[in-house]
Enzyme design. Structure first.
Site, PDB file in Angstrom:
ATOM      1  N   GLY A  86      11.515  -1.236 -23.292  1.00  0.00           N
ATOM      2  CA  GLY A  86      11.205  -0.700 -21.967  1.00  0.00           C
ATOM      3  C   GLY A  86      12.425  -0.737 -21.083  1.00  0.00           C
ATOM      4  CG  ASP A 135      16.285   1.301 -28.104  1.00  0.00           C
ATOM      5  OD1 ASP A 135      16.497   1.072 -29.307  1.00  0.00           O
ATOM      6  OD2 ASP A 135      16.983   0.835 -27.196  1.00  0.00           O
ATOM      7  CG  ASP A 182      20.838   4.127 -23.562  1.00  0.00           C
ATOM      8  OD1 ASP A 182      21.003   4.374 -22.355  1.00  0.00           O
ATOM      9  OD2 ASP A 182      19.924   3.407 -23.988  1.00  0.00           O
TER      10      ASP A 182
HETATM   11  P1  AMP Z   1      20.625  -0.736 -24.580  1.00  0.00           P
HETATM   12  O1  AMP Z   1      21.372  -1.597 -25.526  1.00  0.00           O
HETATM   13  O2  AMP Z   1      21.392  -0.436 -23.297  1.00  0.00           O
HETATM   14  O3  AMP Z   1      20.067   0.491 -25.200  1.00  0.00           O
HETATM   15  O4  AMP Z   1      19.409  -1.619 -24.060  1.00  0.00           O
HETATM   16  C1  AMP Z   1      18.433  -2.148 -24.915  1.00  0.00           C
HETATM   17  C2  AMP Z   1      17.353  -2.796 -24.097  1.00  0.00           C
HETATM   18  O5  AMP Z   1      17.864  -3.899 -23.363  1.00  0.00           O
HETATM   19  C3  AMP Z   1      16.687  -1.885 -23.076  1.00  0.00           C
HETATM   20  O6  AMP Z   1      15.338  -2.228 -23.031  1.00  0.00           O
HETATM   21  C4  AMP Z   1      17.398  -2.250 -21.801  1.00  0.00           C
HETATM   22  O7  AMP Z   1      16.615  -1.957 -20.671  1.00  0.00           O
HETATM   23  C5  AMP Z   1      17.591  -3.745 -21.984  1.00  0.00           C
HETATM   24  N1  AMP Z   1      18.705  -4.271 -21.195  1.00  0.00           N
HETATM   25  C6  AMP Z   1      20.042  -4.090 -21.410  1.00  0.00           C
HETATM   26  N2  AMP Z   1      20.759  -4.748 -20.469  1.00  0.00           N
HETATM   27  C7  AMP Z   1      19.893  -5.369 -19.645  1.00  0.00           C
HETATM   28  C8  AMP Z   1      20.019  -6.198 -18.490  1.00  0.00           C
HETATM   29  N3  AMP Z   1      21.202  -6.527 -17.988  1.00  0.00           N
HETATM   30  N4  AMP Z   1      18.873  -6.643 -17.907  1.00  0.00           N
HETATM   31  C9  AMP Z   1      17.667  -6.318 -18.400  1.00  0.00           C
HETATM   32  N5  AMP Z   1      17.485  -5.547 -19.474  1.00  0.00           N
HETATM   33  C10 AMP Z   1      18.569  -5.074 -20.102  1.00  0.00           C
HETATM   34 MG    MG Z   2      19.019   1.980 -24.742  1.00  0.00          MG
END
Ligand code: AMP
Ligand code: MG
Length: 489
Positions: free
Chosen positions: A94, A256, A266
């Site tokens: 999410g 995702d 992303d």
């Molecule tokens: P990503 O690696 O950017 O695709 O993120 C994977 C998941 O981690 C997603 O659900 C993001 O919303 C969550 N996420 C990444 N960085 C943060 C953060 N600093 N705080 C909260 N959720 C995060």
């Molecule tokens: Mg992501």
């Protein structure tokens, strides 16, 4: 999407119609961004603002809106729920640090998500702080805009603001919020979320919605959900072929991070390859090379198989038959990908016609490039400059070159036309890792934005010859694979 009711945009140009918020409740949580201490505009994308029907002069100094401190008129903010396979393992995810403000309807009737990334914690944040650091947000801005200029489907970047707050990532860094514009943020993981909850009605609603929004021509197909799967596969095959043709490595192709719109989404640990080597990996945490350049097509197919799995309940009432239908579709990915890859590679070599030997011709060049550790971008670009084609007097290159010239002689196009085609498909400039780092360091460490502005100008015209831009075309000279980009941004 049913036809959008005509509305009057606000003076700033906001014209929201928030259809995602009308989907079943299990797919989203209404939630406002968390205000930050001191919003300050770092970069605003005037051209994109204009395309969206916004008024850039009215908005370019409205840091409070792009920090989430003030909501634009008509916004209905929410965090999207989704799941995902990360490095092969299924997890509930999410929007942990993003909030969808709403969907902007452009003057030409197109619909785009306006999302703040780094806008504070959400119910999906788990242990994260919901925030983002300036460097990685500027990095996403630079690379996504470069991808757009290269002609590759991608989410875009409207603005980056600093928050006046610190974030902690091993060290203390300036906090920032990115405004991301996307055809939508529907991911393979969104379908996995609905499927994992066994909520067939939500799944059906989501599939119907995705068809309407991204594949309206398939809504009336005899088997619309199978058509959705094959439609998504077609766009992913084309997208990954485009990545391969410019040497782009996404770095974190988890489910995702696969958008059903067919856009690249992303930008975390991504980068462009310098020396050609299919084993190239940039992400510091990708220790097994799962997401290496050469694996991207296979991984895309694996991710699409996860989408097919999620769609099973909609594909056939009998599970066994649903699986058969899904498998047959997924198996066709390789052929679809190769068709797009060959199309892209033929264009890079100036070919207008198709011959059986083309694949071998392309592969022979790639083998040579790999052996020589030749720079991917510059090798192809130099082939398209008639004066420089003999870029190398290595015997195996000379032999290849003769074969290529022979092949070109089978077609009727003039040299100029061939050269034009090649120049339009072989960029002169890509975001070189060291140039991106240089721009980020100047911005985050010294508050100097001029280096990034100049880089953005150069990257906006990647196919134009590089008079006075030589410094942007030189590989960093680092050992291949030495450059690492980081997750957890
Ligand atoms: P990503 O690696 O950017 O695709 O993120 C994977 C998941 O981690 C997603 O659900 C993001 O919303 C969550 N996420 C990444 N960085 C943060 C953060 N600093 N705080 C909260 N959720 C995060
Ligand atoms: Mg992501």
């Amino acid at each position: 999407m049913s036809a959008t009711a005509p509305t009057t945009p606000s003076p700033a140009g906001w014209n929201f119609d928030n259809s995602y918020a009308r989907l079943p409740a299990m797919l989203h949580e209404a939630l406002e961004p968390t205000a930050v201490r001191e919003p300050r505009m770092v970069v605003f994308n005037h051209a994109l603002g204009q395309e969206l029907g916004l008024n850039p002069t009215a908005l370019a100094d409205q840091a409070a809106i792009f920090a989430g401190n003030e909501l634009p008129e008509g916004a209905a903010p929410l965090a999207q729920a989704y799941a995902g396979h990360q490095y092969g393992n299924f997890t509930g995810l999410g929007d942990g640090r993003a909030i969808l403000l709403g969907e902007q309807i452009t003057p030409t009737g197109e619909r785009y998500d306006v999302q703040l990334k780094g806008s504070g914690p959400t119910p999906f944040s788990r242990r994260g702080d919901g925030r983002a650091a300036l460097g990685p947000m500027l990095r996403e801005y630079i690379i996504s805009e470069a991808m757009h200029a290269l002609g590759i489907p991608t989410t875009r970047s409207l603005a980056v603001v600093t928050t006046g707050e610190k974030v902690f990532r091993q060290q203390s860094l300036p906090g920032a919020v990115l405004t991301r514009i996307a055809a939508s943020h529907i991911r393979v993981g969104t379908f996995e979320w609905a499927a994992a909850h066994g909520d067939k009605e939500a799944l059906r609603a989501l599939a119907g919605y995705t068809l309407q929004r991204h594949y309206p021509e398939l809504v009336t197909a005899e088997e619309p959900y199978l058509a959705l799967l094959t439609g998504v596969m077609e766009r992913q095959a084309r997208l990954i072929a485009q990545w391969q043709c410019v040497g782009f490595i996404h770095g974190v192709m988890n489910t995702d991070n696969v958008a059903l719109s067919g856009e690249t989404i992303d930008y975390g640990p991504c980068a462009f390859m310098d020396a050609f080597d299919p084993a190239t990996v940039f992400s510091s945490i990708d220790r097994n090379g799962r997401y290496a350049y050469g694996n991207q097509p296979q991984i895309a197919q694996w991710n699409l198989a996860r989408l097919a799995e999620a769609l099973l309940p909609l594909l056939h009432a009998e599970e066994k038959q649903a699986v058969e239908v899904a498998n047959a579709a997924i198996e066709s990915f390789k052929t679809t990908f190769e068709r797009h890859w060959l199309t892209g590679m033929r264009a890079k070599l100036g070919l207008f016609t198709e011959e059986a030997g083309d694949r071998a011709l392309i592969e022979a060049l790639l083998v040579w490039m790999r052996e020589q550790k030749a720079d991917f971008t510059n090798t192809f670009r130099s082939l398209s400059d008639a004066g420089k084609t003999m870029l190398n007097n290595h015997p195996s290159f000379i032999a290849w070159h003769a074969q290529w010239q022979q092949r070109l002689s089978h077609q009727s196009q003039s040299n100029e036309v061939v050269q034009e085609r090649m120049q339009a498909h072989n960029p002169a400039v890509i975001p070189r890792n060291h140039k991106v780092e240089e721009a980020l360091a100047a911005a985050s460490e010294h508050g100097d934005l001029s280096v990034m502005q100049r880089l953005l100008e150069v990257l906006a015209k990647p196919y134009v010859d590089n008079e006075g831009r030589a410094e942007y075309c030189t590989p960093s000279g680092e050992a291949p694979g030495a450059y690492q980009t980081f997750c957890g941004t």
